[in-house]
Design a protein around this motif. Structure first.
Motif, mmCIF file in Angstrom:
data_model
loop_
_atom_site.group_PDB
_atom_site.id
_atom_site.type_symbol
_atom_site.label_atom_id
_atom_site.label_comp_id
_atom_site.label_asym_id
_atom_site.label_seq_id
_atom_site.Cartn_x
_atom_site.Cartn_y
_atom_site.Cartn_z
ATOM 1 N N MET A 296 0.839 -1.201 0.000
ATOM 2 C CA MET A 296 0.000 0.000 0.000
ATOM 3 C C MET A 296 0.875 1.252 0.000
ATOM 4 S SD MET A 296 -2.878 1.230 2.810
ATOM 5 C CE MET A 296 -3.963 -0.143 2.417
ATOM 6 N N ASN A 297 0.468 2.232 -0.776
ATOM 7 C CA ASN A 297 1.211 3.482 -0.818
ATOM 8 C C ASN A 297 1.168 4.193 0.534
ATOM 9 O OD1 ASN A 297 1.994 3.505 -3.581
ATOM 10 N ND2 ASN A 297 -0.109 4.016 -4.143
ATOM 11 N N LYS A 298 2.260 4.854 0.859
ATOM 12 C CA LYS A 298 2.301 5.709 2.041
ATOM 13 C C LYS A 298 2.595 7.127 1.589
ATOM 14 C CE LYS A 298 3.516 2.439 5.680
ATOM 15 N NZ LYS A 298 4.412 2.165 6.818
ATOM 16 N N ILE A 299 2.084 8.089 2.325
ATOM 17 C CA ILE A 299 2.246 9.481 1.937
ATOM 18 C C ILE A 299 2.880 10.290 3.064
ATOM 19 C CG2 ILE A 299 0.302 9.418 0.347
ATOM 20 C CD1 ILE A 299 -1.378 10.850 2.482
ATOM 21 N N THR A 300 3.300 11.483 2.701
ATOM 22 C CA THR A 300 3.796 12.458 3.670
ATOM 23 C C THR A 300 2.695 13.479 3.900
ATOM 24 O OG1 THR A 300 6.088 12.201 2.925
ATOM 25 C CG2 THR A 300 5.547 14.207 4.141
ATOM 26 N N ILE A 301 2.332 13.673 5.162
ATOM 27 C CA ILE A 301 1.273 14.618 5.517
ATOM 28 C C ILE A 301 1.888 15.764 6.301
ATOM 29 C CG2 ILE A 301 -0.926 14.945 6.703
ATOM 30 C CD1 ILE A 301 -1.352 11.887 6.431
ATOM 31 N N ALA A 302 1.772 16.971 5.760
ATOM 32 C CA ALA A 302 2.326 18.170 6.395
ATOM 33 C C ALA A 302 1.186 19.018 6.950
ATOM 34 C CB ALA A 302 3.134 18.981 5.378
ATOM 35 N N ILE A 303 1.241 19.289 8.238
ATOM 36 C CA ILE A 303 0.197 20.087 8.888
ATOM 37 C C ILE A 303 0.822 21.336 9.490
ATOM 38 C CG2 ILE A 303 -1.644 20.126 10.597
ATOM 39 C CD1 ILE A 303 -1.798 17.101 10.432
ATOM 40 N N ASP A 304 0.474 22.487 8.938
ATOM 41 C CA ASP A 304 0.977 23.765 9.441
ATOM 42 C C ASP A 304 -0.166 24.586 10.023
ATOM 43 O OD1 ASP A 304 3.804 23.662 8.719
ATOM 44 O OD2 ASP A 304 3.102 23.677 6.642
ATOM 45 N N GLY A 305 0.196 25.648 10.723
ATOM 46 C CA GLY A 305 -0.830 26.524 11.264
ATOM 47 C C GLY A 305 -0.350 27.268 12.488
ATOM 48 N N PHE A 306 -1.199 28.149 12.969
ATOM 49 C CA PHE A 306 -0.873 28.955 14.134
ATOM 50 C C PHE A 306 -0.873 28.099 15.402
ATOM 51 C CE2 PHE A 306 -2.536 31.943 11.017
ATOM 52 C CZ PHE A 306 -1.598 32.963 11.076
ATOM 53 N N LEU B 69 -9.748 13.595 3.552
ATOM 54 C CA LEU B 69 -8.755 14.185 2.642
ATOM 55 C C LEU B 69 -7.565 13.246 2.457
ATOM 56 C CD1 LEU B 69 -8.780 17.873 3.974
ATOM 57 C CD2 LEU B 69 -9.771 17.052 1.828
ATOM 58 N N VAL B 70 -7.175 12.585 3.541
ATOM 59 C CA VAL B 70 -6.089 11.609 3.460
ATOM 60 C C VAL B 70 -6.482 10.462 2.532
ATOM 61 C CG1 VAL B 70 -4.756 9.887 4.740
ATOM 62 C CG2 VAL B 70 -5.145 12.152 5.733
ATOM 63 N N ASN B 71 -7.689 9.941 2.716
ATOM 64 C CA ASN B 71 -8.142 8.817 1.889
ATOM 65 C C ASN B 71 -8.250 9.199 0.411
ATOM 66 O OD1 ASN B 71 -8.330 7.007 4.036
ATOM 67 N ND2 ASN B 71 -10.439 7.646 4.537
ATOM 68 N N MET B 72 -8.684 10.437 0.151
ATOM 69 C CA MET B 72 -8.753 10.913 -1.230
ATOM 70 C C MET B 72 -7.359 10.991 -1.842
ATOM 71 S SD MET B 72 -11.615 13.952 -0.859
ATOM 72 C CE MET B 72 -11.193 14.641 -2.466
ATOM 73 N N THR B 73 -6.402 11.429 -1.050
ATOM 74 C CA THR B 73 -5.023 11.527 -1.533
ATOM 75 C C THR B 73 -4.465 10.139 -1.827
ATOM 76 O OG1 THR B 73 -4.684 13.532 -0.213
ATOM 77 C CG2 THR B 73 -2.716 12.397 -1.013
ATOM 78 N N LEU B 74 -4.713 9.187 -0.936
ATOM 79 C CA LEU B 74 -4.234 7.821 -1.125
ATOM 80 C C LEU B 74 -4.866 7.186 -2.369
ATOM 81 C CD1 LEU B 74 -4.282 6.597 2.580
ATOM 82 C CD2 LEU B 74 -2.257 6.794 1.120
ATOM 83 N N GLU B 75 -6.148 7.432 -2.556
ATOM 84 C CA GLU B 75 -6.856 6.879 -3.716
ATOM 85 C C GLU B 75 -6.305 7.444 -5.024
ATOM 86 O OE1 GLU B 75 -10.936 7.762 -3.036
ATOM 87 O OE2 GLU B 75 -11.154 6.344 -1.371
ATOM 88 N N SER B 76 -5.881 8.691 -4.993
ATOM 89 C CA SER B 76 -5.359 9.328 -6.202
ATOM 90 C C SER B 76 -4.014 8.730 -6.630
ATOM 91 C CB SER B 76 -5.204 10.827 -5.990
ATOM 92 O OG SER B 76 -4.147 11.128 -5.101
ATOM 93 N N LEU B 77 -3.348 8.051 -5.701
ATOM 94 C CA LEU B 77 -2.033 7.472 -5.996
ATOM 95 C C LEU B 77 -2.126 6.017 -6.455
ATOM 96 C CD1 LEU B 77 -0.002 8.864 -2.937
ATOM 97 C CD2 LEU B 77 -0.070 9.769 -5.268
ATOM 98 N N GLU B 78 -3.305 5.435 -6.331
ATOM 99 C CA GLU B 78 -3.482 4.030 -6.723
ATOM 100 C C GLU B 78 -3.544 3.857 -8.238
ATOM 101 O OE1 GLU B 78 -6.909 2.629 -4.681
ATOM 102 O OE2 GLU B 78 -5.921 2.565 -2.734
#
Length: 231
Positions: free
Chosen positions: A1-11, A222-231
């Motif tokens: 299964m593909n793995k992704i990098t998730i970047a979370i920024d903010g105040f 959003l994570v699942n949508m990103t993972l699906e886009s890589l399949e």
């Protein structure tokens, strides 16, 4: 299964760490709290009399950076990785309002940022990582698969932080917490080196009126949508 990098920024106090921990646990990913790394350096500076209300010995701190080792160790009790400074668990000690008052000044030092960014990039080079901070999507992982930018009103964030600190027994005033949040917002957004800005391809999440569950569900979709886009 593909793995992704998730970047979370903010105040500050937008719930970045909370949702990042949830995602990492749910996905079986590595979680890296970059804010804790800057807090650890700040705590080191405070403990070694390099920073206080009246002075900041920047050259002294920079010269001692080789002596600062930051690591994360998973805690079965806490359920997440806690931060260690030179082999000592400082998870609770770095979460005080006093540390919060100095951390933006320490984080503005280019040498400090470079040292920690190098470590952060090494931690995430194999993907399967959730990392939160101020410059993850812009500097640390500009090519992250999913970038999120968390926002909420200063008053909402101050109330969250106030509740967190008072629940653990700290004797503080809401007004002082709000002032600290506002000051950190200004310093983080206006520093010369890697200021807090929203990456052009980041998805903005305003969680002012979201419950933790609603926030997690939205971001997980959003994570699942990103993972699906890589399949």
């Amino acid at each position: 299964m593909n793995k992704i990098t998730i970047a979370i920024d903010g105040f500050s106090s937008t719930g970045k760490s909370t949702v990042a921990k949830q995602l990492a646990k749910h996905l079986g990913y590595v979680y890296v709290d970059t804010g804790a790394m800057y807090r650890a350096v700040t705590f080191y500076a405070m403990e070694n009399a390099l920073i206080n209300d009246n002075r900041f010995n920047v050259k002294g701190l920079v010269s001692q950076l080789p002596n600062i080792e930051i690591s994360f160790k998973f805690s079965e009790v806490a359920g997440y990785a806690e931060v260690y400074l030179n082999g000592v668990n400082v998870e609770k000690k770095i979460r005080t309002l006093e540390v919060s008052g100095f951390v933006s000044k320490v984080a503005a030092i280019s040498e400090v940022r470079q040292k920690l960014v190098d470590q952060q990039q090494e931690m995430g080079k194999s993907k399967g990582v959730v990392m939160d901070g101020r410059d993850i999507g812009t500097v640390v992982f500009p090519k992250a698969d999913l970038k999120l930018f968390m926002i909420a009103s200063a008053e909402t964030r101050a109330k969250r932080r106030y509740d967190e600190l008072t629940n653990r027994g700290d004797d503080i005033k809401y007004e002082d917490v709000l002032k600290n949040v506002q000051e950190r917002d200004y310093l983080d957004s206006n520093r010369e080196d890697s200021p807090l800005v929203k990456a052009k391809d980041a998805i903005e999440i305003d969680n002012s009126n979201m419950t933790p569950t609603e926030q997690f569900d939205k971001i997980l979709s959003l994570v699942n949508m990103t993972l699906e886009s890589l399949e």
